[in-house]
Design a protein around this motif. Structure first.
Motif, PDB file in Angstrom:
ATOM      1  N   ASP A  19       0.845  -1.191   0.000  1.00  0.00           N
ATOM      2  CA  ASP A  19       0.000   0.000   0.000  1.00  0.00           C
ATOM      3  C   ASP A  19       0.882   1.244   0.000  1.00  0.00           C
ATOM      4  O   ASP A  19       1.983   1.234   0.565  1.00  0.00           O
ATOM      5  N   PRO A  20       0.415   2.332  -0.622  1.00  0.00           N
ATOM      6  CA  PRO A  20       1.216   3.555  -0.664  1.00  0.00           C
ATOM      7  C   PRO A  20       1.479   4.120   0.726  1.00  0.00           C
ATOM      8  O   PRO A  20       0.655   4.008   1.628  1.00  0.00           O
ATOM      9  N   PHE A  21       2.660   4.704   0.887  1.00  0.00           N
ATOM     10  CA  PHE A  21       3.013   5.441   2.095  1.00  0.00           C
ATOM     11  C   PHE A  21       3.013   6.914   1.723  1.00  0.00           C
ATOM     12  O   PHE A  21       3.699   7.318   0.780  1.00  0.00           O
ATOM     13  N   CYS A  22       2.240   7.700   2.446  1.00  0.00           N
ATOM     14  CA  CYS A  22       2.177   9.135   2.193  1.00  0.00           C
ATOM     15  C   CYS A  22       2.646   9.869   3.435  1.00  0.00           C
ATOM     16  O   CYS A  22       2.147   9.619   4.537  1.00  0.00           O
ATOM     17  N   ASN A  38       3.403  13.872  -1.316  1.00  0.00           N
ATOM     18  CA  ASN A  38       4.241  12.864  -1.955  1.00  0.00           C
ATOM     19  C   ASN A  38       3.960  11.488  -1.367  1.00  0.00           C
ATOM     20  O   ASN A  38       4.050  11.292  -0.166  1.00  0.00           O
ATOM     21  N   CYS A  39       3.626  10.543  -2.230  1.00  0.00           N
ATOM     22  CA  CYS A  39       3.364   9.172  -1.801  1.00  0.00           C
ATOM     23  C   CYS A  39       4.276   8.241  -2.596  1.00  0.00           C
ATOM     24  O   CYS A  39       4.535   8.480  -3.771  1.00  0.00           O
ATOM     25  N   PHE A  40       4.736   7.194  -1.946  1.00  0.00           N
ATOM     26  CA  PHE A  40       5.544   6.216  -2.651  1.00  0.00           C
ATOM     27  C   PHE A  40       5.132   4.828  -2.226  1.00  0.00           C
ATOM     28  O   PHE A  40       4.429   4.646  -1.240  1.00  0.00           O
ATOM     29  N   ILE A  79      11.144   0.629  -5.317  1.00  0.00           N
ATOM     30  CA  ILE A  79      10.453   1.800  -4.794  1.00  0.00           C
ATOM     31  C   ILE A  79      10.026   2.640  -5.987  1.00  0.00           C
ATOM     32  O   ILE A  79      10.746   2.753  -6.981  1.00  0.00           O
ATOM     33  N   ALA A  80       8.812   3.195  -5.880  1.00  0.00           N
ATOM     34  CA  ALA A  80       8.276   4.025  -6.950  1.00  0.00           C
ATOM     35  C   ALA A  80       7.346   5.070  -6.353  1.00  0.00           C
ATOM     36  O   ALA A  80       6.774   4.869  -5.278  1.00  0.00           O
ATOM     37  N   VAL A  81       7.184   6.167  -7.063  1.00  0.00           N
ATOM     38  CA  VAL A  81       6.187   7.151  -6.683  1.00  0.00           C
ATOM     39  C   VAL A  81       4.828   6.524  -6.949  1.00  0.00           C
ATOM     40  O   VAL A  81       4.624   5.886  -7.989  1.00  0.00           O
ATOM     41  N   SER A  82       3.913   6.659  -6.012  1.00  0.00           N
ATOM     42  CA  SER A  82       2.585   6.075  -6.166  1.00  0.00           C
ATOM     43  C   SER A  82       1.914   6.624  -7.419  1.00  0.00           C
ATOM     44  O   SER A  82       1.900   7.825  -7.652  1.00  0.00           O
ATOM     45  N   GLY A  83       1.390   5.730  -8.234  1.00  0.00           N
ATOM     46  CA  GLY A  83       0.755   6.100  -9.493  1.00  0.00           C
ATOM     47  C   GLY A  83       1.693   6.019 -10.679  1.00  0.00           C
ATOM     48  O   GLY A  83       1.263   6.143 -11.829  1.00  0.00           O
TER      49      GLY A  83
END
Length: 63
Positions: free
Chosen positions: A8-11, A16-18, A30-34
């Motif tokens: 699940d994304p961490f915000c 900024n969410c990753f 690791i990636a930027v969410s979306g």
């Protein structure tokens, strides 16, 4: 492209969410969410250290 299981994304406090992910070979991602198709990969230990620093406010400018 490897099959990556994304968590699940961490915000953080900002917008900024990753996301963190792993594959069946034990590689970490690791990636930027979306934008999970544009990711970086390294060992789990290296990414874990990066995330600890981000959460501690030491590297939030990288996001």
């Amino acid at each position: 492209m490897p099959h990556i299981h994304w968590e699940d994304p961490f915000c953080g406090d900002s917008s900024n969410c990753f996301r963190l992910g792993t594959d069946s070979a034990g590689n970490a991602y690791i990636a930027v969410s979306g934008a999970e198709d544009h990711y970086i990969t390294d060992t789990r230990d290296a990414l874990r250290a990066l995330i600890r620093d981000i959460k501690a406010g030491k590297a939030d400018h990288l996001l």
